[in-house]
Design a protein around this motif. Sequence first.
Motif, PDB file in Angstrom:
ATOM      1  N   LYS A  56      -1.733   1.559   1.571  1.00 42.68           N
ATOM      2  CA  LYS A  56      -2.159   2.219   0.343  1.00 42.68           C
ATOM      3  C   LYS A  56      -3.078   3.388   0.714  1.00 42.68           C
ATOM      4  O   LYS A  56      -3.783   3.323   1.736  1.00 42.68           O
ATOM      5  N   ALA A 101       3.481   0.356  -5.102  1.00 42.62           N
ATOM      6  CA  ALA A 101       4.103  -0.943  -5.370  1.00 42.62           C
ATOM      7  C   ALA A 101       5.631  -0.795  -5.377  1.00 42.62           C
ATOM      8  O   ALA A 101       6.360  -1.695  -4.974  1.00 42.62           O
ATOM      9  N   ARG A 104       7.090   0.423  -1.342  1.00 44.73           N
ATOM     10  CA  ARG A 104       6.838  -0.294  -0.080  1.00 44.73           C
ATOM     11  C   ARG A 104       8.020  -1.162   0.373  1.00 44.73           C
ATOM     12  O   ARG A 104       8.307  -1.212   1.577  1.00 44.73           O
ATOM     13  N   THR A 119      -1.979  -4.254   0.068  1.00 45.18           N
ATOM     14  CA  THR A 119      -2.300  -5.110  -1.094  1.00 45.18           C
ATOM     15  C   THR A 119      -1.027  -5.804  -1.629  1.00 45.18           C
ATOM     16  O   THR A 119      -0.863  -5.954  -2.830  1.00 45.18           O
ATOM     17  N   THR A 121       1.061  -8.663  -2.591  1.00 44.00           N
ATOM     18  CA  THR A 121       0.888 -10.068  -2.952  1.00 44.00           C
ATOM     19  C   THR A 121       2.083 -10.902  -2.482  1.00 44.00           C
ATOM     20  O   THR A 121       3.238 -10.534  -2.709  1.00 44.00           O
ATOM     21  N   ARG A 126       9.365 -12.646  -3.553  1.00 44.08           N
ATOM     22  CA  ARG A 126       9.339 -11.619  -2.495  1.00 44.08           C
ATOM     23  C   ARG A 126       9.645 -12.224  -1.127  1.00 44.08           C
ATOM     24  O   ARG A 126      10.173 -11.543  -0.255  1.00 44.08           O
ATOM     25  N   ALA A 168       5.041  -4.538  -9.894  1.00 46.43           N
ATOM     26  CA  ALA A 168       3.769  -5.208  -9.590  1.00 46.43           C
ATOM     27  C   ALA A 168       3.756  -6.586 -10.254  1.00 46.43           C
ATOM     28  O   ALA A 168       4.541  -6.865 -11.163  1.00 46.43           O
ATOM     29  N   THR A 169       2.842  -7.426  -9.794  1.00 47.45           N
ATOM     30  CA  THR A 169       2.740  -8.793 -10.310  1.00 47.45           C
ATOM     31  C   THR A 169       1.921  -8.858 -11.614  1.00 47.45           C
ATOM     32  O   THR A 169       1.853  -9.911 -12.243  1.00 47.45           O
ATOM     33  N   TYR A 193      -0.001   4.453 -10.426  1.00 48.02           N
ATOM     34  CA  TYR A 193      -1.307   4.155 -11.015  1.00 48.02           C
ATOM     35  C   TYR A 193      -1.961   5.372 -11.679  1.00 48.02           C
ATOM     36  O   TYR A 193      -2.541   5.221 -12.756  1.00 48.02           O
ATOM     37  N   ASP A 211      -4.620  -5.535  -9.806  1.00 47.09           N
ATOM     38  CA  ASP A 211      -5.646  -6.218  -9.009  1.00 47.09           C
ATOM     39  C   ASP A 211      -6.976  -5.457  -9.091  1.00 47.09           C
ATOM     40  O   ASP A 211      -6.983  -4.215  -9.086  1.00 47.09           O
ATOM     41  N   ILE A 214      -7.582  -2.563  -6.685  1.00 48.60           N
ATOM     42  CA  ILE A 214      -6.845  -1.329  -6.982  1.00 48.60           C
ATOM     43  C   ILE A 214      -7.507  -0.580  -8.133  1.00 48.60           C
ATOM     44  O   ILE A 214      -7.632   0.643  -8.111  1.00 48.60           O
ATOM     45  N   TYR A 235      -2.868 -11.504  -0.387  1.00 50.02           N
ATOM     46  CA  TYR A 235      -2.218 -10.395   0.325  1.00 50.02           C
ATOM     47  C   TYR A 235      -1.720 -10.841   1.702  1.00 50.02           C
ATOM     48  O   TYR A 235      -2.447 -11.489   2.445  1.00 50.02           O
TER      49      TYR A 235
HETATM   50  N1  GLU Z   1      -0.898  -6.721  -5.448  1.00 51.99           N
HETATM   51  C1  GLU Z   1      -0.049  -6.628  -6.589  1.00 51.99           C
HETATM   52  C2  GLU Z   1       1.395  -6.723  -6.188  1.00 51.99           C
HETATM   53  O1  GLU Z   1       1.682  -6.880  -5.026  1.00 51.99           O
HETATM   54  C3  GLU Z   1      -0.336  -5.367  -7.355  1.00 51.99           C
HETATM   55  C4  GLU Z   1       0.505  -4.203  -7.052  1.00 51.99           C
HETATM   56  C5  GLU Z   1       0.105  -3.416  -5.835  1.00 51.99           C
HETATM   57  O2  GLU Z   1      -0.220  -3.993  -4.817  1.00 51.99           O
HETATM   58  O3  GLU Z   1       0.168  -2.183  -5.923  1.00 51.99           O
HETATM   59  O4  GLU Z   1       2.244  -6.688  -7.035  1.00 51.99           O
END
Ligand code: GLU
Length: 273
Positions: A56, A101, A104, A119, A121, A126, A168-169, A193, A211, A214, A235
């Motif tokens: 990120k 998100a 990646r 970050t 999750t 996944r 995202a989650t 974002y 999160d 973020i 994470y």
């Molecule tokens: N950590 C969360 C996810 O993996 C929020 C999104 C992000 O990491 O950008 O969905």
Amino acid sequence: MKKLYVLLASLVMLMAFAVAGCGSTTDSKPAAGASTGTAPEIKAIQDRGVLKVGVKVDVPKFGFKDPKTGQIDGFEIDLTRTLAKKILGDEKKFEVQGVTAKTRGPLLDNGEVDLVIATFTITEERKQSYNFSDPYFTDGVALMVKKDSGITDLKGLADKTIGVAQSATSKKAIQEAADKQGIKVKFLEFGTYPEIKTALDSSRINCFSVDGAILYGYLDDTTVILNDRFTPQEYGVASKKANAGLAKLVNDTINDMKKSGELDKLIQKWGLK
Ligand code: GLU
């Protein structure tokens, strides 16, 4: 007749030899990189001389690009350094690429990055597509509202609109929390974002949810992050499903860092506890 026996016997011997030969050929021909006990994907990184990692660039203390210096730093960049040292013997031998998100997963799929440390999750869904290391940090889903909205908790968002990122989650986590509290909320999904923050600024939405870590990247004088946290977000370092050797090395390194106290030291260094 005797001649036939001799012929048959020599044929049998020849076949036995051929089979043994085949066996020994298979045994003595190692898979690429196997002579050193190194998985081929790790060997490929070593041959390339650089570890490529998706991080990120907009998450303060995790992966953040200083707009003045252009330097990207944070806890997840330090993890990258440790892994570069482990794989290439030099903590400077890595290249980072900013991810979101949404991007990646595809960047891992097409091999543009070896690892994602962003970050990300760990979820059961996944895990069907990627290898994840054991968790190196746990955050929670949080809510950001405008200070002048007077909203102080999730209940205050009943019948209001919450902005979340695609892939995202966050949406699932907030929906579950809202269901538990018996309130109805609406969602608007965005690709990035900054777009969610702009929508909050212009009051198109009443809340920006993702999160806590973020959200801190988007906090300013006009906004506030509420105290509530929903659904723990663990994470993990992700790699391509086929790269099991790399995934094991990463996981062993994370667990070694946990045992030695190095991981806690990094968490403290970045003020994450
Ligand atoms: N950590 C969360 C996810 O993996 C929020 C999104 C992000 O990491 O950008 O969905």
